[in-house]
Design a protein around this motif. Structure first.
Motif, PDB file in Angstrom:
ATOM      1  N   MET A 141       0.846  -1.197   0.000  1.00  0.00           N
ATOM      2  CA  MET A 141       0.000   0.000   0.000  1.00  0.00           C
ATOM      3  C   MET A 141       0.877   1.241   0.000  1.00  0.00           C
ATOM      4  SD  MET A 141      -3.103  -0.743   2.657  1.00  0.00           S
ATOM      5  CE  MET A 141      -2.122  -1.321   4.027  1.00  0.00           C
ATOM      6  N   VAL A 142       0.418   2.283  -0.692  1.00  0.00           N
ATOM      7  CA  VAL A 142       1.078   3.579  -0.661  1.00  0.00           C
ATOM      8  C   VAL A 142       0.425   4.370   0.464  1.00  0.00           C
ATOM      9  CG1 VAL A 142       1.552   5.700  -1.923  1.00  0.00           C
ATOM     10  CG2 VAL A 142       1.559   3.512  -3.119  1.00  0.00           C
ATOM     11  N   LEU A 143       1.172   4.631   1.537  1.00  0.00           N
ATOM     12  CA  LEU A 143       0.618   5.280   2.726  1.00  0.00           C
ATOM     13  C   LEU A 143       1.432   6.515   3.097  1.00  0.00           C
ATOM     14  CD1 LEU A 143       0.125   2.110   4.950  1.00  0.00           C
ATOM     15  CD2 LEU A 143      -1.631   3.327   3.685  1.00  0.00           C
ATOM     16  N   GLN A 144       0.787   7.413   3.847  1.00  0.00           N
ATOM     17  CA  GLN A 144       1.485   8.553   4.430  1.00  0.00           C
ATOM     18  C   GLN A 144       2.042   8.121   5.783  1.00  0.00           C
ATOM     19  OE1 GLN A 144      -1.473  11.609   4.629  1.00  0.00           O
ATOM     20  NE2 GLN A 144      -1.470  11.948   2.421  1.00  0.00           N
ATOM     21  N   GLY A 145       2.941   8.914   6.337  1.00  0.00           N
ATOM     22  CA  GLY A 145       3.590   8.563   7.599  1.00  0.00           C
ATOM     23  C   GLY A 145       2.631   8.384   8.754  1.00  0.00           C
ATOM     24  N   THR A 146       1.652   9.274   8.873  1.00  0.00           N
ATOM     25  CA  THR A 146       0.718   9.163   9.998  1.00  0.00           C
ATOM     26  C   THR A 146      -0.199   7.955   9.837  1.00  0.00           C
ATOM     27  OG1 THR A 146      -0.784  10.725   8.914  1.00  0.00           O
ATOM     28  CG2 THR A 146       0.725  11.618  10.555  1.00  0.00           C
ATOM     29  N   GLU A 147      -0.435   7.528   8.592  1.00  0.00           N
ATOM     30  CA  GLU A 147      -1.250   6.330   8.370  1.00  0.00           C
ATOM     31  C   GLU A 147      -0.523   5.088   8.872  1.00  0.00           C
ATOM     32  OE1 GLU A 147      -3.973   7.328   4.508  1.00  0.00           O
ATOM     33  OE2 GLU A 147      -1.878   6.801   4.144  1.00  0.00           O
ATOM     34  N   VAL A 148       0.767   5.030   8.645  1.00  0.00           N
ATOM     35  CA  VAL A 148       1.560   3.887   9.112  1.00  0.00           C
ATOM     36  C   VAL A 148       1.550   3.842  10.637  1.00  0.00           C
ATOM     37  CG1 VAL A 148       3.852   2.845   9.138  1.00  0.00           C
ATOM     38  CG2 VAL A 148       3.006   3.903   7.057  1.00  0.00           C
ATOM     39  N   LYS A 149       1.690   4.994  11.261  1.00  0.00           N
ATOM     40  CA  LYS A 149       1.685   5.034  12.728  1.00  0.00           C
ATOM     41  C   LYS A 149       0.326   4.610  13.284  1.00  0.00           C
ATOM     42  CE  LYS A 149       5.312   8.451  13.174  1.00  0.00           C
ATOM     43  NZ  LYS A 149       5.724   9.702  13.800  1.00  0.00           N
ATOM     44  N   SER A 150      -0.749   5.021  12.638  1.00  0.00           N
ATOM     45  CA  SER A 150      -2.084   4.588  13.077  1.00  0.00           C
ATOM     46  C   SER A 150      -2.262   3.092  12.887  1.00  0.00           C
ATOM     47  CB  SER A 150      -3.163   5.335  12.297  1.00  0.00           C
ATOM     48  OG  SER A 150      -3.233   6.670  12.694  1.00  0.00           O
ATOM     49  N   LEU A 151      -1.755   2.557  11.764  1.00  0.00           N
ATOM     50  CA  LEU A 151      -1.851   1.105  11.539  1.00  0.00           C
ATOM     51  C   LEU A 151      -1.082   0.340  12.605  1.00  0.00           C
ATOM     52  CD1 LEU A 151      -1.578   0.591   7.683  1.00  0.00           C
ATOM     53  CD2 LEU A 151      -3.563   0.262   9.130  1.00  0.00           C
ATOM     54  N   ARG A 152       0.077   0.842  12.998  1.00  0.00           N
ATOM     55  CA  ARG A 152       0.843   0.162  14.042  1.00  0.00           C
ATOM     56  C   ARG A 152       0.083   0.143  15.361  1.00  0.00           C
ATOM     57  NH1 ARG A 152       5.438  -1.528  12.098  1.00  0.00           N
ATOM     58  NH2 ARG A 152       6.561  -0.326  10.527  1.00  0.00           N
ATOM     59  N   ALA A 153      -0.804   1.116  15.555  1.00  0.00           N
ATOM     60  CA  ALA A 153      -1.651   1.160  16.752  1.00  0.00           C
ATOM     61  C   ALA A 153      -2.971   0.412  16.532  1.00  0.00           C
ATOM     62  CB  ALA A 153      -1.933   2.610  17.135  1.00  0.00           C
ATOM     63  N   SER A 154      -3.081  -0.323  15.435  1.00  0.00           N
ATOM     64  CA  SER A 154      -4.270  -1.117  15.076  1.00  0.00           C
ATOM     65  C   SER A 154      -5.535  -0.281  14.958  1.00  0.00           C
ATOM     66  CB  SER A 154      -4.482  -2.250  16.085  1.00  0.00           C
ATOM     67  OG  SER A 154      -3.382  -3.123  16.054  1.00  0.00           O
ATOM     68  N   ARG A 168      -7.745  -8.587   4.936  1.00  0.00           N
ATOM     69  CA  ARG A 168      -6.986  -8.260   6.143  1.00  0.00           C
ATOM     70  C   ARG A 168      -5.848  -7.301   5.820  1.00  0.00           C
ATOM     71  NH1 ARG A 168      -2.861 -12.914   8.038  1.00  0.00           N
ATOM     72  NH2 ARG A 168      -2.048 -13.441   6.002  1.00  0.00           N
ATOM     73  N   VAL A 169      -5.421  -6.559   6.847  1.00  0.00           N
ATOM     74  CA  VAL A 169      -4.275  -5.656   6.778  1.00  0.00           C
ATOM     75  C   VAL A 169      -3.268  -6.175   7.788  1.00  0.00           C
ATOM     76  CG1 VAL A 169      -3.464  -3.304   7.160  1.00  0.00           C
ATOM     77  CG2 VAL A 169      -5.693  -3.680   6.152  1.00  0.00           C
ATOM     78  N   TYR A 170      -2.007  -6.219   7.386  1.00  0.00           N
ATOM     79  CA  TYR A 170      -0.979  -6.731   8.287  1.00  0.00           C
ATOM     80  C   TYR A 170       0.379  -6.141   7.919  1.00  0.00           C
ATOM     81  CZ  TYR A 170      -0.312  -9.944   4.359  1.00  0.00           C
ATOM     82  OH  TYR A 170      -0.115 -10.478   3.107  1.00  0.00           O
ATOM     83  N   PHE A 171       1.324  -6.279   8.841  1.00  0.00           N
ATOM     84  CA  PHE A 171       2.701  -5.892   8.592  1.00  0.00           C
ATOM     85  C   PHE A 171       3.513  -7.155   8.362  1.00  0.00           C
ATOM     86  CE2 PHE A 171       1.370  -2.010  10.708  1.00  0.00           C
ATOM     87  CZ  PHE A 171       2.000  -1.054   9.925  1.00  0.00           C
ATOM     88  N   LYS A 172       4.250  -7.176   7.272  1.00  0.00           N
ATOM     89  CA  LYS A 172       5.111  -8.310   6.948  1.00  0.00           C
ATOM     90  C   LYS A 172       6.516  -7.760   6.786  1.00  0.00           C
ATOM     91  CE  LYS A 172       5.621 -12.012   3.577  1.00  0.00           C
ATOM     92  NZ  LYS A 172       5.070 -12.560   2.328  1.00  0.00           N
ATOM     93  N   ASP A 173       7.390  -8.163   7.673  1.00  0.00           N
ATOM     94  CA  ASP A 173       8.763  -7.674   7.693  1.00  0.00           C
ATOM     95  C   ASP A 173       8.819  -6.148   7.715  1.00  0.00           C
ATOM     96  OD1 ASP A 173       9.713 -10.291   7.659  1.00  0.00           O
ATOM     97  OD2 ASP A 173       9.707 -10.369   5.471  1.00  0.00           O
ATOM     98  N   GLY A 174       7.920  -5.531   8.486  1.00  0.00           N
ATOM     99  CA  GLY A 174       7.923  -4.085   8.665  1.00  0.00           C
ATOM    100  C   GLY A 174       7.193  -3.293   7.598  1.00  0.00           C
ATOM    101  N   ARG A 175       6.642  -3.950   6.594  1.00  0.00           N
ATOM    102  CA  ARG A 175       5.936  -3.243   5.519  1.00  0.00           C
ATOM    103  C   ARG A 175       4.441  -3.559   5.599  1.00  0.00           C
ATOM    104  NH1 ARG A 175       9.814  -1.254   2.145  1.00  0.00           N
ATOM    105  NH2 ARG A 175      11.763  -2.391   2.053  1.00  0.00           N
ATOM    106  N   ALA A 176       3.617  -2.530   5.394  1.00  0.00           N
ATOM    107  CA  ALA A 176       2.166  -2.700   5.457  1.00  0.00           C
ATOM    108  C   ALA A 176       1.673  -3.410   4.202  1.00  0.00           C
ATOM    109  CB  ALA A 176       1.483  -1.350   5.598  1.00  0.00           C
ATOM    110  N   LYS A 177       0.891  -4.447   4.391  1.00  0.00           N
ATOM    111  CA  LYS A 177       0.347  -5.230   3.277  1.00  0.00           C
ATOM    112  C   LYS A 177      -1.168  -5.332   3.428  1.00  0.00           C
ATOM    113  CE  LYS A 177       4.439  -6.543   1.757  1.00  0.00           C
ATOM    114  NZ  LYS A 177       4.950  -6.194   0.439  1.00  0.00           N
ATOM    115  N   LEU A 178      -1.834  -5.510   2.291  1.00  0.00           N
ATOM    116  CA  LEU A 178      -3.279  -5.698   2.259  1.00  0.00           C
ATOM    117  C   LEU A 178      -3.551  -6.983   1.498  1.00  0.00           C
ATOM    118  CD1 LEU A 178      -6.111  -4.307   2.769  1.00  0.00           C
ATOM    119  CD2 LEU A 178      -5.942  -3.541   0.426  1.00  0.00           C
ATOM    120  N   GLU A 179      -4.354  -7.859   2.074  1.00  0.00           N
ATOM    121  CA  GLU A 179      -4.748  -9.089   1.402  1.00  0.00           C
ATOM    122  C   GLU A 179      -6.090  -8.843   0.724  1.00  0.00           C
ATOM    123  OE1 GLU A 179      -4.141 -13.356   2.987  1.00  0.00           O
ATOM    124  OE2 GLU A 179      -6.209 -12.805   3.455  1.00  0.00           O
ATOM    125  N   ILE A 180      -6.128  -9.064  -0.588  1.00  0.00           N
ATOM    126  CA  ILE A 180      -7.335  -8.834  -1.375  1.00  0.00           C
ATOM    127  C   ILE A 180      -7.919 -10.181  -1.750  1.00  0.00           C
ATOM    128  CG2 ILE A 180      -8.257  -7.805  -3.478  1.00  0.00           C
ATOM    129  CD1 ILE A 180      -5.680  -6.149  -3.600  1.00  0.00           C
TER     130      ILE A 180
END
Length: 151
Positions: free
Chosen positions: A26-39, A106-118
């Motif tokens: 996924m192409v994300l902004q910095g604050t989006e990644v931080k929010s994802l890390r907080a689930s 689902r949305v998940y982090f794989k080796d530190g990168r945000a991924k989306l399962e379609i």
């Protein structure tokens, strides 16, 4: 590092038959990644759309980052997904068939990168949903009976 699951779309498995799944970046902004890390993500009512040879996820809610400033992201903006052109063409062919849709599962982090399962999904009818629920309930009752007998 492994996989850290951020969000699951249980409603997708209730409303659709998932025939195939594909992993996309996924192409994300910095604050989006931080929010994802907080689930802080919700996949309910989200879907994917193919436009001009690119694929986007729509209606995926990523909550604004609590400690962000005025440059915080929009929660429901369209987010571009990273797939190879050949994969996008294959998905476009499947979606053109009657009754198929691209649903994020689902949305998940794989080796530190945000991924989306379609999931390539077909819609369920009401009687299909009832059948699935009945099958789950029967399996749960059998498991309970087996545990009670001591197996």
């Amino acid at each position: 590092m492994g996989i850290k699951v951020v969000a699951n779309n249980k409603k997708a498995y209730h409303d659709y038959f998932i025939d195939e799944t594909i992993e996309a970046g996924m192409v994300l902004q910095g604050t989006e990644v931080k929010s994802l890390r907080a689930s802080a993500c919700n996949l309910r009512d989200s879907y994917c759309r193919i436009r001009n040879g690119e694929i986007f996820v729509e209606n995926m809610h990523i909550s604004p980052y609590d400690f962000g400033n005025r440059e915080n992201h929009e929660p429901l903006r369209s987010r571009k997904l990273l797939l190879h052109a050949e994969e996008i063409r294959k998905l476009a062919k499947k979606v053109d068939e009657k009754g198929y849709a691209l649903i994020p599962t689902r949305v998940y982090f794989k080796d530190g990168r945000a991924k989306l399962e379609i999931g390539v999904a077909r819609g369920k009818k009401l009687y299909d949903k009832r059948e699935t629920l009945k099958r789950k309930q029967d399996a749960r009752e059998m498991e309970r009976a087996m545990r009670k007998k001591g197996y």
